[in-house]
Design an enzyme around this catalytic site. Structure first.
Site, mmCIF file in Angstrom:
data_model
loop_
_atom_site.group_PDB
_atom_site.id
_atom_site.type_symbol
_atom_site.label_atom_id
_atom_site.label_comp_id
_atom_site.label_asym_id
_atom_site.label_seq_id
_atom_site.Cartn_x
_atom_site.Cartn_y
_atom_site.Cartn_z
ATOM 1 N N SER A 71 10.441 -57.283 47.827
ATOM 2 C CA SER A 71 9.958 -56.501 46.684
ATOM 3 C C SER A 71 9.250 -55.201 47.005
ATOM 4 O O SER A 71 8.942 -54.445 46.090
ATOM 5 C CB SER A 71 9.009 -57.349 45.840
ATOM 6 O OG SER A 71 9.763 -58.115 44.961
ATOM 7 N N LYS A 82 0.059 -52.149 42.401
ATOM 8 C CA LYS A 82 0.925 -53.055 41.625
ATOM 9 C C LYS A 82 0.079 -54.014 40.788
ATOM 10 O O LYS A 82 -0.951 -54.527 41.267
ATOM 11 C CB LYS A 82 1.807 -53.838 42.601
ATOM 12 C CG LYS A 82 2.835 -54.752 41.951
ATOM 13 C CD LYS A 82 3.712 -55.398 43.009
ATOM 14 C CE LYS A 82 4.773 -56.295 42.426
ATOM 15 N NZ LYS A 82 5.626 -56.908 43.462
ATOM 16 N N SER A 129 10.568 -56.276 43.116
ATOM 17 C CA SER A 129 9.754 -56.271 41.926
ATOM 18 C C SER A 129 8.718 -55.144 41.869
ATOM 19 O O SER A 129 8.198 -54.856 40.800
ATOM 20 C CB SER A 129 9.034 -57.616 41.788
ATOM 21 O OG SER A 129 8.127 -57.806 42.858
HETATM 22 N N1 GLN Z 1 13.747 -60.273 44.358
HETATM 23 C C1 GLN Z 1 13.131 -61.415 44.973
HETATM 24 C C2 GLN Z 1 12.757 -62.422 43.922
HETATM 25 O O1 GLN Z 1 13.039 -62.182 42.791
HETATM 26 C C3 GLN Z 1 11.938 -60.990 45.743
HETATM 27 C C4 GLN Z 1 10.745 -60.757 44.896
HETATM 28 C C5 GLN Z 1 9.542 -60.381 45.671
HETATM 29 O O2 GLN Z 1 9.636 -60.054 46.857
HETATM 30 N N2 GLN Z 1 8.411 -60.478 45.035
HETATM 31 O O3 GLN Z 1 12.199 -63.446 44.216
#
Ligand code: GLN
Length: 480
Positions: A178, A79, A154
């Site tokens: 994410s 990532k 994400s």
């Molecule tokens: N969807 C969550 C957010 O937008 C989690 C994101 C993540 O785990 N990086 O914060």
């Protein structure tokens, strides 16, 4: 060789059986990933040179009869919030669109030390903020299972690459869901280890007390092998844990007979009907394997989203203050004063969601609101963590859905941030408590959209979590 179906053991067998060399495999993996990428936009950068150099080292080891590392020759996507020396690391943000780090993250260093091949950097939501990968400054990722749908976020690129077969495994990061949510949307395995299990050194900080690095794979065993290779104490991350790292992959075969599983009742309301059905069918499989299932309660669950969005925005508003045009990345030209330069750089460099969160975070930390919001949220986080501590006095693992619904259409939720935030309702609690949790595929909806089952265990009980997932995968027939 069918590159899209390879697993870590298949790569090893192929190398040792001289079906292919590491350089041949890497060359083919790069070609395949680059040819497929226009369909999904899963990769932002390919690291051909670095990948081929690493592959040549593996081939030299084989030629010299030296023992191979556990990831020898395995093509891996990482990532783009995890820094890689001399390979562009953008965090899917305009503000870092030209950033080439001078050092490697510990996770990538260990992955290469184990013989892994860094193929390229995976697309994601900007600075890992989002649940659909639509917040990337470099275009959304499409879900390989259904190209008009999001892959989740994400770590959408990490999950899409594995689902598409352009990487054997990948690394994602998880702050509130994410890794697990995109894994569930794309039909992969996604693992968020215990907080501190994997060093965060070189993971660009979003919310430091919540950030985790973890694996995505097709079979469970590959995640177990990858986690084993990157976990463990790192003196460069003071929050990394010194507990010894078990050989997760070696423990997968142990029986799950007699394990006690809890279904937290708060996690089964507001589910898309087919999601609920798939999870309950999964629970039946676990019962047949000899697990005892009971219902229990995690009573503070309803406060989790609010708590998370206070704490993560507070932390990120501080963490992202370093991106000011002076030290990293892009600087806006034509500013007359220093403060104009900061404002213009940040105004032009950050996307809308990142700006919304920086403002929210500055607000909850501001004088007069700190006690009402930030301090209170810290207290609620403690209560949420105690919910898990209490639950794990009664059961060995919790079984829940990962997401209330399967992958949604691209564009469907972009104009409704609250709806987007709610999609993490069942993953955020595990992140706040810092317990290990994972998504394992448990079938598909009638439309063919994957559903993920979440398994959570107590701190550092990844071995139990992996064992349950692996035995479930074998019994349920969901092995890729
Ligand atoms: N969807 C969550 C957010 O937008 C989690 C994101 C993540 O785990 N990086 O914060």
């Amino acid at each position: 060789m069918n590159i899209a179906k390879l697993t870590i053991p298949a790569v090893r067998d192929g190398l040792l059986g001289k079906q292919f060399s590491a350089v041949e495999l890497t060359t083919e993996a790069l070609r395949f990933a680059q040819a497929e990428n226009p369909k999904t936009n899963a990769y932002l950068t390919f690291s051909d040179q670095r990948a081929l150099a690493a592959a040549a080292r593996v081939d030299a080891q084989i030629a010299a009869g030296q023992p191979l590392g556990p990831l020898a020759g395995v093509p891996i996507a990482v990532k783009d919030v995890i820094v890689t020396k001399d390979v562009k690391t953008t965090c899917a943000s305009k503000i870092l669109s030209n950033y080439i780090p001078p050092y490697d993250s510990t996770a990538v260093e260990r992955l290469e030390a184990a013989g892994g091949i860094l193929l390229g950097k995976a697309n994601c939501d900007e600075f890992a903020m989002g649940s659909s990968n639509e917040n990337s400054a470099f275009g959304p990722v499409r879900n390989p299972v259904a190209l008009d749908r999001v892959p989740g976020g994400s770590s959408g690129g990490s999950a899409a690459a594995v689902a598409q077969g352009t990487a054997v495994v990948s690394l994602g990061s998880d702050t509130g869901g994410s890794i697990r949510q995109p894994a569930s949307f794309c039909g992969c395995v996604g693992v968020t280890p215990t907080y501190g299990r994997v060093s965060r050194y070189g993971l660009v900080a979003f919310a430091s007390s919540l950030d985790h690095i973890g694996p995505v794979s097709r079979p469970v065993a590959d995640s177990a092998t990858l986690l084993g290779a990157i976990a463990g104490r790192d003196p460069r991350d003071a929050t990394s844990a010194s507990q010894p790292v078990p050989d997760y992959a070696a423990l997968l075969g142990d029986s799950v007979q007699g394990l006690k599983l809890g279904l937290p009742k708060e996690y089964f309301s507001n589910l898309a009907p087919e999601t609920g059905d798939r999870i309950m069918a999964g629970v039946e499989v676990l019962k047949k394997l000899g697990c005892a299932v009971s219902e229990l309660s995690l009573p503070h669950t309803e406060y989790a989203i609010a708590t998370y969005y206070i704490l993560c925005t507070a932390e990120l508003s501080a963490n992202l203050s370093r991106f000011d045009g002076a030290r990293y990345g892009v600087r806006s030209p034509n500013s007359q004063t220093l403060s104009d330069m900061y404002k213009n750089t940040r105004g032009e460099g950050f996307g809308a969601e990142v700006k919304r969160r920086i403002m929210l975070g500055a607000y909850v930390l501001s004088h007069g609101y700190y006690d009402a919001f930030y301090r209170k949220a810290q207290k609620v986080r403690r209560l949420l963590t105690e919910d898990f501590t209490n639950a794990f006095q009664q059961v060995d693992a919790l079984i829940t859905p990962v997401s209330p619904f399967p992958a949604f259409k691209i564009g469907e939720k972009v104009n409704d941030p609250i709806q987007m935030y709610l999609s993490d309702i069942y993953t955020i609690t595990g992140s706040l408590a810092g317990v290990p949790c994972m998504s394992v595929p448990c079938g598909t909806t009638a439309e063919g959209l994957p559903v993920g089952m979440q398994i959570l265990t107590k701190h550092f009980a990844e071995d139990v979590m992996f064992r349950l997932a692996h035995q479930y995968e074998k019994a349920g027939g969901f092995t890729a």
